[in-house]
Motif scaffolding. Structure first.
Motif, PDB file in Angstrom:
ATOM      1  N   TYR A 120      -4.630  11.384  -1.235  1.00 32.25           N
ATOM      2  CA  TYR A 120      -3.571  11.051  -2.373  1.00 32.25           C
ATOM      3  C   TYR A 120      -3.728  11.442  -3.822  1.00 32.25           C
ATOM      4  CZ  TYR A 120       0.553   8.034  -3.182  1.00 32.25           C
ATOM      5  OH  TYR A 120       1.728   7.548  -3.312  1.00 32.25           O
ATOM      6  N   ASP A 150      -5.236   5.701   1.190  1.00 30.30           N
ATOM      7  CA  ASP A 150      -5.597   4.503   0.098  1.00 30.30           C
ATOM      8  C   ASP A 150      -6.948   3.927   0.284  1.00 30.30           C
ATOM      9  OD1 ASP A 150      -5.136   2.051  -1.245  1.00 30.30           O
ATOM     10  OD2 ASP A 150      -3.186   1.461  -0.408  1.00 30.30           O
ATOM     11  N   SER A 158       0.786  -1.207  -0.168  1.00 29.56           N
ATOM     12  CA  SER A 158      -0.034   0.067   0.016  1.00 29.56           C
ATOM     13  C   SER A 158       0.729   1.197   0.036  1.00 29.56           C
ATOM     14  CB  SER A 158      -0.908   0.114   1.193  1.00 29.56           C
ATOM     15  OG  SER A 158      -1.448   1.265   1.313  1.00 29.56           O
ATOM     16  N   ASN A 159       0.079   2.555  -0.313  1.00 27.58           N
ATOM     17  CA  ASN A 159       0.982   3.670  -0.263  1.00 27.58           C
ATOM     18  C   ASN A 159       0.701   4.457   1.025  1.00 27.58           C
ATOM     19  OD1 ASN A 159      -1.885   4.141  -2.188  1.00 27.58           O
ATOM     20  ND2 ASN A 159      -1.727   5.607  -0.763  1.00 27.58           N
ATOM     21  N   ASN A 197       3.546   6.253   2.466  1.00 26.90           N
ATOM     22  CA  ASN A 197       4.527   7.094   1.808  1.00 26.90           C
ATOM     23  C   ASN A 197       5.067   8.304   2.166  1.00 26.90           C
ATOM     24  OD1 ASN A 197       4.642   4.948  -0.191  1.00 26.90           O
ATOM     25  ND2 ASN A 197       3.851   6.049  -2.026  1.00 26.90           N
ATOM     26  N   MET A 251       5.497   7.836  -6.648  1.00 24.23           N
ATOM     27  CA  MET A 251       4.125   7.234  -6.511  1.00 24.23           C
ATOM     28  C   MET A 251       4.305   5.690  -7.229  1.00 24.23           C
ATOM     29  SD  MET A 251       0.898   9.848  -7.314  1.00 24.23           S
ATOM     30  CE  MET A 251      -0.259   8.597  -7.082  1.00 24.23           C
ATOM     31  N   LYS A 269       6.350   2.056  -3.143  1.00 19.71           N
ATOM     32  CA  LYS A 269       5.498   1.855  -1.886  1.00 19.71           C
ATOM     33  C   LYS A 269       6.394   1.511  -0.841  1.00 19.71           C
ATOM     34  CE  LYS A 269       0.997   0.830  -4.418  1.00 19.71           C
ATOM     35  NZ  LYS A 269       1.616   1.173  -5.591  1.00 19.71           N
ATOM     36  N   VAL A 302       7.334  12.412  -2.626  1.00 12.38           N
ATOM     37  CA  VAL A 302       6.729  11.225  -2.685  1.00 12.38           C
ATOM     38  C   VAL A 302       6.650  10.697  -4.278  1.00 12.38           C
ATOM     39  CG1 VAL A 302       4.408   9.983  -2.630  1.00 12.38           C
ATOM     40  CG2 VAL A 302       5.205  11.882  -0.975  1.00 12.38           C
TER      41      VAL A 302
END
Length: 487
Positions: free
Chosen positions: A378, A219, A176-177, A180, A189, A192, A187
């Protein structure tokens, strides 16, 4: 089983150090003209384009089991729940306890400021080791873990006066991010982060409170997972810092929280060797900025403070600011050298808990009381910057494709806050002589025109979260690595 303080030996093999300062060169062939590069900054791209604001579709709270969680009103009590006959435990912000955390966080626990109880295992009916309680701030996307140490220290660990504070993801499926923001200054993208690790200046203190605090990125895919496939793991240990300098200056006893993206200070290969690189000094309050005095010039510190209270972001690339509460949760880029002793003193290791926002209906043990998904927002995809070459004195032109930005907003936010004042701009530096982004001349705008190629750090976005209950507004700043399209 009682909690023990145990010195863990390192692995016999220690990874060799690769000492590098990671800066992106704009042009391998360019010379010292970096210092004289001319840059024209334009605040808007001039075409009227707007970003896309998307409220994620699923706004149903997933089910959770909470019968093993001990709910209490942390705001109204002076002592934590404990078994009859057990020593009293003052609340973390009490005058009667040892507070091993940034003083600026002491009184930041009120429900009106967004805090919700997620977990608590302090109980008046069960005696549980590794006593913790966890709050989440729904206005800021911050998860905060309080832990209380009941074990006495001893002379053998006198020098272990720093806390390794680490949060990681345990996942059986795609990563998952969510970490981050906590781990990365800019960041990416396409990457992760699976863990975030800090070294903090706190000794082993019997009857002392410690805080572990990290900002979560939203997320929207986590709602499809459950405790069996995704959880968060906390690992705390005490370390002996043998060497520490920041920006080529000895750190002394400064209250500095130091981290490096992707690095685990709990990993044996990270200890016993000198690590030299640009790292992140994690500042958690306005008063914490004063700890950087002597590391950076007074003018740099003044700039960092000023940008907390005005409408521009200055050199901040990653921050969550609550000016009215004196909070400035921010990452500051700094060259650093650090060496930890091989051994660490174990404290809380691999305490695994399910994240809020999952289907926690089948969880074993503690289930989150507050089970809304974490994080404020996000992006839907990396933003796009168009790079063109033209004739004239400013041939290098960089234009932000504003329409390429899609903000994905946590749908639960609209129940208690308004998200507004979205802002997006390119941020860049000139040349490869910049030792750190905190002291650099930072160029910013939706369009930059330069006399020579410049280094694009990314697209910095910011927004305001305004609680509907009238509590203090929050400003969130994040910088995302962009896709550069050449034409």
């Amino acid at each position: 089983m009682r909690k023990q303080l145990i010195i863990f030996p390192p692995k016999l093999a220690v990874a060799a150090l690769i000492f590098s300062f990671s800066f992106i060169s704009c042009d391998k062939d360019k010379d010292s003209t970096d210092k004289t590069v001319q840059v024209e900054e334009t605040a808007t791209a001039g075409n009227g384009a707007q970003p896309v604001i998307t409220i994620a579709a699923n706004a149903v709270v997933p089910p959770t089991k909470t019968q093993f969680n001990f709910i209490f009103d942390w705001e109204q009590v002076q002592y934590m729940p404990v078994m009859p006959g057990q020593p009293a435990v003052p609340v973390p912000w009490s005058d009667q306890t040892t507070r091993n955390y940034d003083p600026g966080l002491r009184y930041d626990y009120k429900k009106s400021d967004g805090w919700e109880l997620v977990y608590n295992n302090f109980s008046d009916s069960q005696n549980i080791d590794n006593r913790i309680f966890i709050l989440y701030n729904k206005f800021r996307g911050v998860l905060r873990y309080y832990t209380y140490n009941t074990t006495a220290s001893n002379p053998a660990v006198t020098n272990y006066r720093s806390l390794i504070n680490e949060l990681s993801i345990r996942s059986a499926g795609p990563t998952s991010n969510i970490l981050n923001y906590a781990d990365q200054l800019v960041v990416d993208m396409n990457q992760k982060s699976n863990n975030v690790s800090l070294v903090e200046p706190w000794p082993i203190s019997q009857n002392g409170w410690y805080i572990s605090q990290f900002e979560m990125a939203y997320d929207r895919n986590l709602i499809d997972l459950d405790w069996h496939t995704f959880s968060l793991s906390w690992n705390l240990a005490f370390a002996w810092v043998m060497e520490l300098s920041l920006n080529n200056k000895q750190a002394g006893n400064k209250m500095i929280f130091l981290q490096k993206p992707g690095l685990s200070f709990n990993d044996n290969s990270s200890r016993g060797i000198t690590i030299g690189s640009n790292m992140q000094a994690h500042v958690k309050s306005v008063s914490g900025l004063d700890e950087l005095s002597g590391v950076f010039s007074n003018s740099v510190i003044s700039n960092l403070k000023q940008t907390i209270f005005d409408s521009t972001a200055g050199n901040k690339l990653n921050a969550t600011l609550v000016p009215k509460l004196g909070l400035a949760d921010s990452k500051v880029d700094v060259p650093a050298l650090i060496r930890l002793d091989y051994n660490v003193v174990g404290y809380v290791g691999n305490l695994s808990l399910s994240a809020p926002g999952l289907d926690n209906s089948r969880i074993i043990g503690l289930g989150p009381v507050f089970n809304e998904p974490m994080g404020i927002f996000y992006l839907g995809a990396p933003p796009i910057i168009q790079h063109t070459k033209v004739a004239g004195s400013l041939p290098e032109q960089y234009t932000l494709d504003v329409a390429s930005l899609e903000y994905i907003i946590n749908p639960f936010i609209q129940n208690y806050a308004t998200v507004r004042n979205f802002r997006q701009e390119i941020v860049a530096v000139a040349g490869n002589e910049t030792l750190n982004y905190t002291e650099a001349r930072l160029y910013q705008g939706q369009q930059l025109k330069a006399s020579a190629p410049i280094t694009i750090l990314g697209v910095r976005v910011s927004l305001e979260v305004v609680p509907k209950n009238g509590s203090a507004p929050i400003k969130i700043i994040k910088t995302f690595k962009a896709n550069l399209h050449n034409s």
